[in-house]
Design an enzyme around this catalytic site. Structure first.
Site, PDB file in Angstrom:
ATOM      1  CG  ASP A  54       0.997  -8.113  16.196  1.00 58.15           C
ATOM      2  OD1 ASP A  54       1.906  -8.209  15.351  1.00 58.15           O
ATOM      3  OD2 ASP A  54      -0.147  -8.551  16.014  1.00 58.15           O
ATOM      4  NE  ARG A  85      -1.606 -12.599   9.320  1.00 58.74           N
ATOM      5  CZ  ARG A  85      -1.364 -11.471   8.666  1.00 58.74           C
ATOM      6  NH1 ARG A  85      -2.097 -11.083   7.630  1.00 58.74           N
ATOM      7  NH2 ARG A  85      -0.387 -10.683   9.029  1.00 58.74           N
ATOM      8  N   GLY A  86      -3.384 -10.108  11.587  1.00 59.72           N
ATOM      9  CA  GLY A  86      -2.802  -8.785  11.387  1.00 59.72           C
ATOM     10  C   GLY A  86      -3.528  -7.856  12.348  1.00 59.72           C
ATOM     11  NE  ARG A  89      -3.252 -14.428  17.093  1.00 57.85           N
ATOM     12  CZ  ARG A  89      -2.479 -14.101  16.051  1.00 57.85           C
ATOM     13  NH1 ARG A  89      -2.988 -13.476  15.002  1.00 57.85           N
ATOM     14  NH2 ARG A  89      -1.204 -14.387  16.054  1.00 57.85           N
TER      15      ARG A  89
HETATM   16  O1  MRU Z   1       0.240 -13.723  13.741  1.00 57.14           O
HETATM   17  P1  MRU Z   1      -0.151 -12.641  12.776  1.00 57.14           P
HETATM   18  O2  MRU Z   1      -0.130 -13.088  11.356  1.00 57.14           O
HETATM   19  O3  MRU Z   1      -1.466 -11.986  13.164  1.00 57.14           O
HETATM   20  O4  MRU Z   1       0.988 -11.548  12.936  1.00 57.14           O
HETATM   21  C1  MRU Z   1       0.859 -10.355  12.226  1.00 57.14           C
HETATM   22  C2  MRU Z   1       2.005  -9.439  12.350  1.00 57.14           C
HETATM   23  O5  MRU Z   1       2.960  -9.698  13.059  1.00 57.14           O
HETATM   24  C3  MRU Z   1       1.898  -8.150  11.612  1.00 57.14           C
HETATM   25  O6  MRU Z   1       3.150  -7.673  11.244  1.00 57.14           O
HETATM   26  C4  MRU Z   1       1.242  -7.097  12.519  1.00 57.14           C
HETATM   27  O7  MRU Z   1       0.040  -7.577  13.048  1.00 57.14           O
HETATM   28  C5  MRU Z   1       0.985  -5.828  11.798  1.00 57.14           C
HETATM   29  S1  MRU Z   1      -0.291  -5.929  10.597  1.00 57.14           S
HETATM   30  C6  MRU Z   1      -0.455  -4.387   9.908  1.00 57.14           C
END
Ligand code: MRU
Length: 364
Positions: A246, A55-56, A98
């Site tokens: 994102d 994730r991220g 996603r």
């Molecule tokens: O749902 P997630 O854990 O994938 O959400 C991640 C985030 O909101 C992060 O802040 C974003 O992806 C930036 S990661 C460098």
């Protein structure tokens, strides 16, 4: 006796070409268990992205690039047309994992562009070119994060208090993280930052991941619940907020983990600048404003039952569980990219950032 490995010694996302596998740390198990998953089927890769095992935004992009390369590697086709038809299907499948992080689509489109640009080559050659591109996407992410960290460091001073939300750390990227890059670089340079990590309900990426990786690296990190950011800011303990993203729209509106816009609203009240740490791969000039960003909704159980030994909400209660929110551009002090810091008005400055990127590409 060998020294215990830190979580930062592991690669978040990697390609094991010999085993034709995408190798990831299962982030849903952290911090209590470090489990490395070796994913070989497209279904496993899709599920890992959907379940947030990887994730991220940047890590999702790298995983998708490796994933689509692995799909391509398995394709049996005598002609390019037959190969590309199967490649396209695999791309559409991974793209459905996603909806919000634009890096997923960015990485898949970049791989697609390479496949299309080489339609005159043999299928074996196209596969090799896709391999190179996937490796490049991962390597570039390391450079991008480091650059973001260097620019972010120019905005703060030694001893500063920094607040972050969710995990935009090494676990969300190939290395360094985006929002954490300045923290890691500052640590190497003796900046002694004091970091506040929001726990980040409902999936606790701040507690389980950010607090974990910063603590492992020896950075002074204090975990707070999401509803405590006003208190630490009012106390004067926070000089800047660094968060990831994102998807950044062309006007600077930014989707990031749910709760980011609350932090930004509070920060405005206490005159704390909010910086969005954004690789250009997360900036989507085709999305006009935050209103055009598709916000992922996730299962109610994440709010009502997950993490608790007994459920903490009545069975059957209505739940609203958006995974991200949009921070309006007027709450953002700057968008830190690998090509510099964009300032308002973002509809102009983000275009300038992309012009710099193009110029750098042309000069190579
Ligand atoms: O749902 P997630 O854990 O994938 O959400 C991640 C985030 O909101 C992060 O802040 C974003 O992806 C930036 S990661 C460098």
């Amino acid at each position: 006796m060998s020294e215990k490995k830190s979580i930062l010694d592991y690669e978040t996302v990697a390609l094991d070409d010999a085993k034709s596998a995408l190798v990831i740390i299962d982030q849903t198990q952290l911090p209590y268990k470090t489990e490395i998953l070796s994913l070989t089927t497209q279904k496993e890769i899709w599920t890992a992205i959907y379940l947030l095992q990887v994730r991220g935004a940047p890590a999702i992009g790298v995983a998708a690039a490796i994933g689509i390369y692995l799909a391509a590697k398995e394709i049996k086709a005598d002609t390019y047309e037959d190969f590309y038809a199967q490649f396209k299907k695999a791309k559409e499948y991974l793209a459905s994992a996603r909806p919000t992080a634009v890096n997923l689509f960015w990485a898949l489109n970049r791989m697609d562009d390479v496949a299309k640009a080489n339609s005159d080559k043999t299928v074996a050659e196209v596969k090799e070119i896709l391999h190179k591109e996937a490796v490049a996407i991962k390597e570039e992410d390391i450079w991008v994060c480091k650059q973001i960290g260097e620019y972010a460091l120019t905005l703060v001073k030694p001893g500063d208090g920094l607040l972050t939300h969710c995990n935009a750390g090494q676990l969300a990227t190939a290395k360094y993280g985006t929002a954490t890059a300045a923290m890691y670089l500052g640590q190497e340079r003796g900046y002694n930052f004091k970091v506040f990590a929001d726990e980040t309900r409902p999936l606790l990426q701040g507690a389980r991941l950010t607090a974990y990786e910063l603590h492992e690296s020896g950075i002074d990190v204090t975990l707070i619940c999401d509803n405590m950011s006003a208190t630490v800011m009012k106390n004067g303990w926070v000089n800047a907020v660094f968060v990831g993203c994102d998807r950044v729209a062309a006007n600077g509106d930014t989707a990031n983990k749910i709760g980011t816009s609350v932090v930004a609203t509070v920060a405005k009240r206490y005159n704390v600048p909010v910086y969005i740490c954004a690789p250009t791969s997360t900036i989507d000039l085709n999305t006009k404003t935050g209103a055009d960003i598709h916000i992922e909704l996730r299962p109610a159980e994440e709010v009502t039952e997950m993490w608790y030994s007994n459920r903490m909400a009545p069975a059957g209660v209505k739940v609203f569980n958006p995974c991200f929110d949009v921070t309006d551009n007027d709450l953002i002090a700057g968008i830190i990219t690998e090509y510099g810091i964009a300032r308002a008005p973002y509809s102009e400055s983000l275009k300038e950032i992309f012009a710099k990127k193009e110029a750098a590409k042309a000069a190579r």
